[in-house]
Write a protein that holds these residues in place. Structure first.
Motif, PDB file in Angstrom:
ATOM      1  N   LEU A 128       0.853  -1.179   0.000  1.00 25.57           N
ATOM      2  CA  LEU A 128       0.000   0.000   0.000  1.00 25.57           C
ATOM      3  C   LEU A 128       0.894   1.236   0.000  1.00 25.57           C
ATOM      4  CD1 LEU A 128      -2.844   1.185   0.120  1.00 25.57           C
ATOM      5  CD2 LEU A 128      -2.707   1.064   2.609  1.00 25.57           C
ATOM      6  N   VAL A 129       0.955   1.916  -1.129  1.00 26.48           N
ATOM      7  CA  VAL A 129       1.855   3.056  -1.308  1.00 26.48           C
ATOM      8  C   VAL A 129       1.109   4.339  -0.971  1.00 26.48           C
ATOM      9  CG1 VAL A 129       3.421   4.230  -2.899  1.00 26.48           C
ATOM     10  CG2 VAL A 129       3.013   1.767  -3.131  1.00 26.48           C
ATOM     11  N   MET A 130       1.751   5.188  -0.161  1.00 28.34           N
ATOM     12  CA  MET A 130       1.216   6.509   0.149  1.00 28.34           C
ATOM     13  C   MET A 130       2.330   7.545  -0.004  1.00 28.34           C
ATOM     14  SD  MET A 130       2.517   7.428   3.423  1.00 28.34           S
ATOM     15  CE  MET A 130       1.267   8.479   4.119  1.00 28.34           C
ATOM     16  N   ASP A 131       1.919   8.779  -0.276  1.00 29.05           N
ATOM     17  CA  ASP A 131       2.863   9.877  -0.450  1.00 29.05           C
ATOM     18  C   ASP A 131       3.158  10.474   0.920  1.00 29.05           C
ATOM     19  OD1 ASP A 131       4.349  12.053  -1.134  1.00 29.05           O
ATOM     20  OD2 ASP A 131       2.957  12.852  -2.611  1.00 29.05           O
ATOM     21  N   ALA A 132       4.355  10.194   1.441  1.00 28.39           N
ATOM     22  CA  ALA A 132       4.690  10.676   2.782  1.00 28.39           C
ATOM     23  C   ALA A 132       4.779  12.189   2.823  1.00 28.39           C
ATOM     24  CB  ALA A 132       6.016  10.056   3.236  1.00 28.39           C
ATOM     25  N   SER A 133       5.102  12.832   1.694  1.00 30.44           N
ATOM     26  CA  SER A 133       5.201  14.290   1.695  1.00 30.44           C
ATOM     27  C   SER A 133       3.841  14.959   1.797  1.00 30.44           C
ATOM     28  CB  SER A 133       5.913  14.768   0.427  1.00 30.44           C
ATOM     29  OG  SER A 133       5.178  14.398  -0.735  1.00 30.44           O
TER      30      SER A 133
ATOM     31  N   ALA B 125       5.705   4.114   2.640  1.00 27.59           N
ATOM     32  CA  ALA B 125       5.687   5.582   2.666  1.00 27.59           C
ATOM     33  C   ALA B 125       6.724   6.081   1.667  1.00 27.59           C
ATOM     34  CB  ALA B 125       5.971   6.096   4.070  1.00 27.59           C
ATOM     35  N   ASN B 126       6.271   6.533   0.517  1.00 23.32           N
ATOM     36  CA  ASN B 126       7.167   6.920  -0.573  1.00 23.32           C
ATOM     37  C   ASN B 126       7.565   8.388  -0.461  1.00 23.32           C
ATOM     38  OD1 ASN B 126       8.647   6.571  -2.912  1.00 23.32           O
ATOM     39  ND2 ASN B 126       6.922   6.957  -4.270  1.00 23.32           N
ATOM     40  N   LYS B 127       8.625   8.736  -1.185  1.00 24.87           N
ATOM     41  CA  LYS B 127       9.128  10.115  -1.296  1.00 24.87           C
ATOM     42  C   LYS B 127       9.704  10.634   0.024  1.00 24.87           C
ATOM     43  CE  LYS B 127       5.628  11.006  -4.830  1.00 24.87           C
ATOM     44  NZ  LYS B 127       4.568  11.916  -5.336  1.00 24.87           N
ATOM     45  N   VAL B 128      10.391   9.765   0.775  1.00 24.37           N
ATOM     46  CA  VAL B 128      11.023  10.206   2.021  1.00 24.37           C
ATOM     47  C   VAL B 128      12.338  10.923   1.760  1.00 24.37           C
ATOM     48  CG1 VAL B 128       9.958   8.364   3.365  1.00 24.37           C
ATOM     49  CG2 VAL B 128      12.212   7.994   2.330  1.00 24.37           C
ATOM     50  N   ASP B 129      12.783  10.999   0.494  1.00 25.03           N
ATOM     51  CA  ASP B 129      13.986  11.755   0.195  1.00 25.03           C
ATOM     52  C   ASP B 129      13.744  13.254   0.316  1.00 25.03           C
ATOM     53  OD1 ASP B 129      12.240  11.194  -1.981  1.00 25.03           O
ATOM     54  OD2 ASP B 129      13.659  12.133  -3.344  1.00 25.03           O
TER      55      ASP B 129
ATOM     56  N   GLU C 189       3.403  -3.001   9.699  1.00 23.40           N
ATOM     57  CA  GLU C 189       4.731  -2.678   9.189  1.00 23.40           C
ATOM     58  C   GLU C 189       4.645  -1.502   8.228  1.00 23.40           C
ATOM     59  OE1 GLU C 189       7.263  -5.820   7.880  1.00 23.40           O
ATOM     60  OE2 GLU C 189       6.161  -7.321   9.032  1.00 23.40           O
ATOM     61  N   VAL C 190       5.574  -0.581   8.380  1.00 21.12           N
ATOM     62  CA  VAL C 190       5.689   0.592   7.515  1.00 21.12           C
ATOM     63  C   VAL C 190       7.130   0.679   7.033  1.00 21.12           C
ATOM     64  CG1 VAL C 190       5.537   3.101   7.367  1.00 21.12           C
ATOM     65  CG2 VAL C 190       3.832   1.830   8.670  1.00 21.12           C
ATOM     66  N   TYR C 191       7.306   0.894   5.738  1.00 23.67           N
ATOM     67  CA  TYR C 191       8.629   1.013   5.147  1.00 23.67           C
ATOM     68  C   TYR C 191       8.730   2.374   4.468  1.00 23.67           C
ATOM     69  CZ  TYR C 191       9.198  -3.973   5.923  1.00 23.67           C
ATOM     70  OH  TYR C 191       9.296  -5.209   6.512  1.00 23.67           O
ATOM     71  N   GLY C 192       9.663   3.180   4.936  1.00 25.33           N
ATOM     72  CA  GLY C 192       9.920   4.464   4.300  1.00 25.33           C
ATOM     73  C   GLY C 192      10.903   4.291   3.162  1.00 25.33           C
ATOM     74  N   VAL C 193      10.506   4.677   1.963  1.00 21.99           N
ATOM     75  CA  VAL C 193      11.347   4.476   0.788  1.00 21.99           C
ATOM     76  C   VAL C 193      11.318   5.721  -0.089  1.00 21.99           C
ATOM     77  CG1 VAL C 193      10.811   2.008   0.777  1.00 21.99           C
ATOM     78  CG2 VAL C 193       9.563   3.536  -0.744  1.00 21.99           C
ATOM     79  N   SER C 194      12.268   5.779  -0.980  1.00 21.97           N
ATOM     80  CA  SER C 194      12.245   6.703  -2.106  1.00 21.97           C
ATOM     81  C   SER C 194      12.399   5.860  -3.353  1.00 21.97           C
ATOM     82  CB  SER C 194      13.375   7.734  -2.002  1.00 21.97           C
ATOM     83  OG  SER C 194      13.438   8.508  -3.187  1.00 21.97           O
ATOM     84  N   ALA C 195      11.283   5.568  -4.005  1.00 26.21           N
ATOM     85  CA  ALA C 195      11.317   4.686  -5.176  1.00 26.21           C
ATOM     86  C   ALA C 195      12.130   5.291  -6.303  1.00 26.21           C
ATOM     87  CB  ALA C 195       9.891   4.397  -5.642  1.00 26.21           C
ATOM     88  N   GLU C 196      12.150   6.600  -6.383  1.00 26.03           N
ATOM     89  CA  GLU C 196      12.886   7.257  -7.464  1.00 26.03           C
ATOM     90  C   GLU C 196      14.390   7.089  -7.308  1.00 26.03           C
ATOM     91  OE1 GLU C 196      13.142  11.640  -9.669  1.00 26.03           O
ATOM     92  OE2 GLU C 196      11.924  11.354  -7.856  1.00 26.03           O
ATOM     93  N   HIS C 197      14.881   7.149  -6.076  1.00 22.85           N
ATOM     94  CA  HIS C 197      16.318   7.061  -5.827  1.00 22.85           C
ATOM     95  C   HIS C 197      16.733   5.724  -5.237  1.00 22.85           C
ATOM     96  CE1 HIS C 197      16.675  11.325  -6.723  1.00 22.85           C
ATOM     97  NE2 HIS C 197      15.676  11.564  -5.913  1.00 22.85           N
TER      98      HIS C 197
END
Length: 556
Positions: free
Chosen positions: A191-196, A221-225, A243-251
């Motif tokens: 489940l992808v969400m925009d953290a920003s 949680a995407n876009k944590v960069d 479970e929550v995973y903070g990621v930046s899919a772009e980087h």
């Protein structure tokens, strides 16, 4: 050195005091079991160690540290053994139990529009497969691929369109329904969400759908960069999953930990692949101009509403793959976006869709060229067919909407075939099939003809048989070049397949006249079945000792 020794002695004394205090607590209450984590005074609070302003964000970089509550061994703290969940629970909640070795592990990426699902899809796949654009709702159909794991195993990865609970129009509602169906069939949901942007109503609606489906869900949680993303990352816990995973899919930040979580849940045994006599998958690219019924044809071949169908041109954007088995053949259908002329192609998403459609044609074995039988063949149909012909792909011409064209009378079929041969003179080898995706007429003939074209595209003829067939014809009437001079042919050999390529070894290397190439091709087609496949004829000079032979010249 004395200061260093004193420092070590102070640390040893503190450690001894901690062990004596722990032994006194156990002697007072022998049944009490407390994790050693709570006796480490040097460990700070998890969130304090990673402030929201830090680029890493909370709970991402310290995922494996003991103070992280998501990874804390609660059984060790409480002293109670874990109790496995009853299999009845999963069945009553509408989730089927995974069968190891029977079906592939299905991981579905879901979430509201424009949160980075397609970027994460490409990152997990390790290649660019899904179209990415700033425009919300870029992905519409469900994309399905085999994604790799670090240990060599694979799993089925699905990219879904944006989950818009308030979409009332036809296309957004269809995208939502497809995403819901994919979630219900999943073994694991990302489940992808925009953290920003924080948790929005769309995120809560998607989380509610995943929870009602009874599928294990990991929040990404995407876009944590970005600074806003790292600050809004803790809000992902509000969705209520473990479970929550903070990621930046772009980087690629944090993606490795997410892959490890998927690998820990995937079956250990590799699923068995159904064996076929052909032993090879046949890739079929369904191509054509917009709004000719390509997605309707894919649904008719599958027997289910897999692709989104609309009367609006350009409904399909991404090229979606679907595997199916018919008889002894394993096919992979590729539904592509409509290809328009460059002058009429709009900038932005349509350009990306057309580029991807052409790329999928380059990767396929056979192109199913879909025409609108009610309108007849057009110049753009010829342009699409010419591209597939130049790439050496097999071609099957599918005249869709024949239920409308047949209303013109019994002579309509002859007139339409004559128009097709006139528009596509270079593809006279392609079979013409008249179908109606709406009524199902002629659908059963499409896959057998495609399998025949794929087989003929890899057909090989021995050198002896070739020279027996072409020897006399080329001796009695030697081929002449574009300048009008004659060539002496020593022998003919097939030098490649897919497409079948034949090389004439002559006294000199020079391009043949187009009429001679056509004459030789007609002789070859009479000698062997090359229906549905183009042929290539090259000319090469005989190599002499001490002289390098030049590169063979290709004839079309």
């Amino acid at each position: 050195m004395e200061r260093l020794g004193e420092r070590h002695r102070r640390r040893a004394r503190r450690s001894d005091r901690g062990r004596r205090a722990a032994s006194r607590d156990r002697s007072r209450d022998p049944g009490r079991r407390v994790s050693a984590v709570f006796f480490d005074e040097r460990r700070g609070d998890h969130v304090d160690r990673h402030r929201p302003g830090e680029p890493g964000g909370a709970h991402r970089r310290a995922r494996e540290r003991p103070r992280d509550l998501r990874r804390l061994d609660l059984q060790a703290v409480s002293g109670r053994s874990s109790v496995p969940a009853s299999p009845v629970l999963a069945q009553t909640r509408g989730r089927s139990l995974p069968e190891i070795g029977v079906s592939a592990f299905r991981v579905v990426i879901a979430g509201r529009p424009n949160v980075g699902k397609s970027v994460l899809f490409n990152r997990l796949l390790r290649r660019r497969r899904s179209l990415v654009h700033d425009l919300p709702g870029m992905t519409r159909d469900v994309l399905e691929v085999d994604a790799p794991l670090p240990d060599g195993r694979t799993y089925r990865l699905f990219d879904t369109g944006g989950f818009d609970p308030e979409g009332k129009e036809k296309i957004p509602a269809a995208v939502r329904d497809k995403a819901l169906a994919a979630i219900r069939r999943a073994d694991l949901v990302l489940l992808v969400m925009d953290a920003s942007a924080g948790v929005l109503p769309g995120d809560r609606a998607a989380a509610k759908a995943a929870r009602h489906a009874g599928v294990e869900t990991l929040v990404v949680a995407n876009k944590v960069d970005r600074r806003e993303g790292s600050e809004g990352e803790p809000e992902a816990w509000e969705l209520g999953f473990a479970e929550v995973y903070g990621v930046s899919a772009e980087h690629g930040i944090g993606v490795d930990e997410l892959v490890e979580a998927i690998a820990a849940r995937a079956p250990k045994a590799e699923p068995e692949t159904p064996s076929t006599d052909a032993g090879r998958e046949i890739a079929l690219a369904v191509v054509g101009r917009p709004n000719v019924g390509k997605s309707s044809l894919v649904n008719a071949l599958l027997g289910e509403e897999r692709a989104i169908v609309s009367e609006i041109p350009g409904t399909t954007r991404d090229s979606s793959d679907v595997a199916l088995t018919r008889g002894d053949h394993l096919f992979r259908l590729v539904d592509t976006a409509g290809i328009r002329s460059k002058a009429r192609t709009q900038r932005g998403p349509e350009v990306l869709s057309v580029v991807q459609a052409r790329k999928r044609v380059e990767e396929c074995d056979v192109a199913l060229l879909v025409l609108d039988a009610s309108e007849g063949p057009t110049a753009q149909d010829a342009s699409v067919a010419a591209f597939a012909h130049e790439e050496g792909k097999g071609i099957v011409v599918v005249a869709n909407k024949w239920d409308l064209a047949s209303e013109e009378g019994p002579e309509a079929s002859k007139r339409f075939e004559a128009a097709v041969r006139d528009r596509l003179p270079f593809a006279g080898y392609a079979r013409l099939i008249r179908v109606s995706a709406r009524t199902g007429r002629g659908i059963r003939s499409v896959l057998p003809e495609a399998a025949r074209a794929a087989e003929n595209r890899r057909r090989r003829i021995t050198t002896g048989e070739l020279n027996r067939v072409l020897g006399r014809a080329l001796r009695d009437s030697p081929p002449h070049t574009a300048r009008g001079t004659r060539l002496r042919v020593y022998y003919v050999a097939q030098t490649a397949v897919a497409p079948p390529t034949f090389t004439l070894v002559c006294n000199r290397e020079e391009a043949l006249h187009f009429s001679e190439s056509r004459r030789i091709e007609n002789v070859l087609r009479k000698a062997a079945d090359f229906t549905g496949s183009p042929l290539r004829i090259n000319v090469r000079s005989r190599s002499r000792p001490g002289k390098k032979s030049s590169k063979p010249r290709r004839q079309r």
